[in-house]
Design a protein around this motif. Structure first.
Motif, PDB file in Angstrom:
ATOM      1  N   VAL A 218       0.864  -1.181   0.000  1.00 53.00           N
ATOM      2  CA  VAL A 218       0.000   0.000   0.000  1.00 53.00           C
ATOM      3  C   VAL A 218       0.897   1.226   0.000  1.00 53.00           C
ATOM      4  CG1 VAL A 218      -1.700   1.328   1.303  1.00 53.00           C
ATOM      5  CG2 VAL A 218      -1.831  -1.164   1.280  1.00 53.00           C
ATOM      6  N   ARG A 219       0.720   2.093  -0.978  1.00 53.54           N
ATOM      7  CA  ARG A 219       1.526   3.302  -1.049  1.00 53.54           C
ATOM      8  C   ARG A 219       0.706   4.449  -0.445  1.00 53.54           C
ATOM      9  NH1 ARG A 219       5.724   5.491  -5.550  1.00 53.54           N
ATOM     10  NH2 ARG A 219       7.045   3.727  -5.005  1.00 53.54           N
ATOM     11  N   ALA A 220       0.944   4.742   0.826  1.00 52.66           N
ATOM     12  CA  ALA A 220       0.147   5.756   1.534  1.00 52.66           C
ATOM     13  C   ALA A 220       0.562   7.172   1.115  1.00 52.66           C
ATOM     14  CB  ALA A 220       0.297   5.579   3.038  1.00 52.66           C
ATOM     15  N   LEU A 221       1.857   7.375   0.861  1.00 51.09           N
ATOM     16  CA  LEU A 221       2.350   8.654   0.337  1.00 51.09           C
ATOM     17  C   LEU A 221       3.117   8.348  -0.945  1.00 51.09           C
ATOM     18  CD1 LEU A 221       3.659  10.461   3.557  1.00 51.09           C
ATOM     19  CD2 LEU A 221       1.517  10.871   2.348  1.00 51.09           C
ATOM     20  N   ASN A 222       2.815   9.080  -2.003  1.00 51.51           N
ATOM     21  CA  ASN A 222       3.338   8.750  -3.322  1.00 51.51           C
ATOM     22  C   ASN A 222       4.109   9.917  -3.935  1.00 51.51           C
ATOM     23  OD1 ASN A 222       3.796   7.338  -5.657  1.00 51.51           O
ATOM     24  ND2 ASN A 222       1.713   7.526  -6.440  1.00 51.51           N
ATOM     25  N   GLY A 223       4.998  10.519  -3.141  1.00 53.71           N
ATOM     26  CA  GLY A 223       5.800  11.627  -3.664  1.00 53.71           C
ATOM     27  C   GLY A 223       5.208  12.958  -3.249  1.00 53.71           C
ATOM     28  N   VAL A 224       5.470  13.369  -1.998  1.00 54.70           N
ATOM     29  CA  VAL A 224       4.901  14.633  -1.508  1.00 54.70           C
ATOM     30  C   VAL A 224       6.010  15.658  -1.351  1.00 54.70           C
ATOM     31  CG1 VAL A 224       3.713  15.749   0.425  1.00 54.70           C
ATOM     32  CG2 VAL A 224       2.997  13.474  -0.341  1.00 54.70           C
ATOM     33  N   ASP A 225       5.865  16.779  -2.066  1.00 56.56           N
ATOM     34  CA  ASP A 225       6.785  17.917  -1.920  1.00 56.56           C
ATOM     35  C   ASP A 225       5.982  19.064  -1.359  1.00 56.56           C
ATOM     36  OD1 ASP A 225       7.798  16.774  -5.045  1.00 56.56           O
ATOM     37  OD2 ASP A 225       9.102  16.697  -3.283  1.00 56.56           O
ATOM     38  N   LEU A 226       6.368  19.511  -0.183  1.00 60.88           N
ATOM     39  CA  LEU A 226       5.576  20.556   0.473  1.00 60.88           C
ATOM     40  C   LEU A 226       6.493  21.473   1.268  1.00 60.88           C
ATOM     41  CD1 LEU A 226       2.693  21.580   1.201  1.00 60.88           C
ATOM     42  CD2 LEU A 226       2.682  19.914   3.063  1.00 60.88           C
ATOM     43  N   ASP A 227       6.341  22.766   1.066  1.00 60.75           N
ATOM     44  CA  ASP A 227       7.085  23.756   1.853  1.00 60.75           C
ATOM     45  C   ASP A 227       6.105  24.507   2.736  1.00 60.75           C
ATOM     46  OD1 ASP A 227       9.581  24.871  -0.606  1.00 60.75           O
ATOM     47  OD2 ASP A 227       9.322  23.011   0.520  1.00 60.75           O
ATOM     48  N   ILE A 228       6.346  24.465   4.024  1.00 59.94           N
ATOM     49  CA  ILE A 228       5.485  25.177   4.973  1.00 59.94           C
ATOM     50  C   ILE A 228       6.305  26.276   5.638  1.00 59.94           C
ATOM     51  CG2 ILE A 228       4.106  24.942   7.082  1.00 59.94           C
ATOM     52  CD1 ILE A 228       3.620  22.002   6.214  1.00 59.94           C
ATOM     53  N   TYR A 229       5.797  27.501   5.593  1.00 54.83           N
ATOM     54  CA  TYR A 229       6.564  28.655   6.079  1.00 54.83           C
ATOM     55  C   TYR A 229       6.348  28.882   7.565  1.00 54.83           C
ATOM     56  CZ  TYR A 229       6.304  29.068   1.088  1.00 54.83           C
ATOM     57  OH  TYR A 229       6.340  28.779  -0.253  1.00 54.83           O
TER      58      TYR A 229
END
Ligand code: ATP
Ligand code: ATP
Ligand code: MG
Ligand code: MG
Lengths: 228, 228
Positions: free
Chosen positions: B18-29
């Motif tokens: 099961v691929r729960a996350l499939n490539g997450v790019d996230l910038d939080i300031y």
């Protein structure tokens, strides 16, 4: 179909007493869809525990089909909880070592259903709530909303005539939550199942015949849907 | 303040993955109030576990203040989880044998705060979430929404600069839920706390600077509040 009279529930902690229910009189009709709303801590789950026979009130009575719950012996109570009432718990109460399918099938085992029929029923219900691809996941291998849906599926296993749904959509997104409310509405309209739902979800208002507002362990008011 | 790059999380169950996350790019300031929305099972809690250092991703990286989480030793990770990040769990994760006050005070013990100061902080926080009269109740002696509020209070115990709030209002009525969102908004606006909230609650939209929509383990789109 469900009637409470003068229902009082007190918890005693040392020298303090918490009165979770302070005199609840409520008549719920067969085939009704009734929603119970109220602030956090106002007594909704406590009321459900009394109606579902999971907890004895301090005083007052609960009648299911005109039968006083307090007069039932252990076997009669077990039958009621197995066949008549389906309970969706606010905190799910799934068995951690069992898969989703095993959790949903368990009530059919208690009902004496043949194993194959039970498994077939479990698969059908898990598909209905959108978990057909999660049959063999244990609760810890499921998202919060998926666990909630397993609890919902489990409550339907033995075709109950009354469903006690304690905040069934709290962990669900708009679309999935709407699907669950649609499911409950279908059971109510097509199969005459009595739905008693404690909820904070305003989407529940449209499908309810009546809305009971509870505050500090007492009924504050009751609205009819046609008045809304 | 938080950055994820190519985050992938896979769970292997027998011969299935099961691929729960499939490539997450996230910038939080820093100082941002960001809400993460998405269907049940889309990966929100898994993303939070990776950001909070509770679970190692299959591949990809998480940076907190430009520090790669994977490079931290056990002691540095413990410091981060104790002082920098406050985590509100979707299923609360309270300690059953401890009271509300003990649960909320526990992080201050790990932080080395003197006992009296810790208790004072715990009482203050429980009052802020409306549980001043439930200090000595254990989780089983609290309603669902009260347990959720204990989890919220606990996350604030050590004054974290980042709060990971996984569905903080799922069990709360409209009024109490609004109070909690107001509390998070105050912490954000007055103290510059970065709030990262996974939610299905549309009330959260007004206070968010950005809304990240996640689906099947990937970011589908990001909205800015001014565009809404
Ligand atoms: N075992 C217990 N001992 C003492 N007090 C209790 C116990 N169980 C519940 N209570 C108290 O009884 C009151 C009613 O609880 P209940 O769980 O019925 O509320 P609720 O309406 O379901 O709330 P929520 O919307 O937060 O789920 C609460 O104030 C709670 O603190
Ligand atoms: N330990 C595990 N083993 C296998 N699959 C898992 C495990 N934990 C989570 N999953 C799967 O990963 C996916 C993402 O789960 P996650 O808990 O992140 O979803 P979510 O977005 O938080 O959902 P919800 O809104 O229902 O809380 C789900 O499909 C879930 O079944
Ligand atoms: Mg409740
Ligand atoms: Mg989740």
């Amino acid at each position: 179909i469900v009637r409470t009279k003068g229902l009082i529930k007190e918890y005693t902690m040392g020298d303090q007493t918490v009165r979770a229910l302070n005199g609840v009189d409520l008549d719920i009709y067969e085939g009704e869809y009734i929603s119970i709303m109220g602030p956090s801590g106002s007594g909704k789950s406590t009321l459900f525990n009394a109606i579902g026979g999971l907890d004895r009130p301090t005083s007052g009575s609960v009648f299911i089909n005109d039968v006083d719950m307090a007069q039932l012996d252990a076997q009669e109570l077990a039958y009621l909880r197995c066949h008549t009432i389906g309970y969706i718990f606010q905190t799910f109460n799934l068995i951690p070592v069992m898969t989703a399918l095993e959790n949903v099938t368990l009530p059919t085992v208690f009902a004496g259903m043949p194993t194959d029929d039970g498994i077939e029923r479990g698969i059908e219900l898990l598909n209905i709530v959108g978990l057909g691809e999660r049959l063999h996941h244990k609760p810890s291998e499921l998202s919060g909303g998926q666990q909630q849906r397993v609890a919902i599926a489990r409550s339907l296993a033995n075709n109950p005539s009354i469903i006690l749904a304690d905040e069934p959509t709290g962990n669900l997104d708009l679309k999935t939550g709407t699907e669950i409310i649609e499911l409950l509405k279908r059971l109510n309209k097509e199969q005459g199942v009595t739905i008693i739902s404690a909820t904070h979800d305003l989407k529940m208002l449209d499908v309810s015949d009546r809305i009971v507002y509870i505050r500090d362990g007492k009924i504050a008011k009751i609205d009819e849907r046609k008045d809304l």
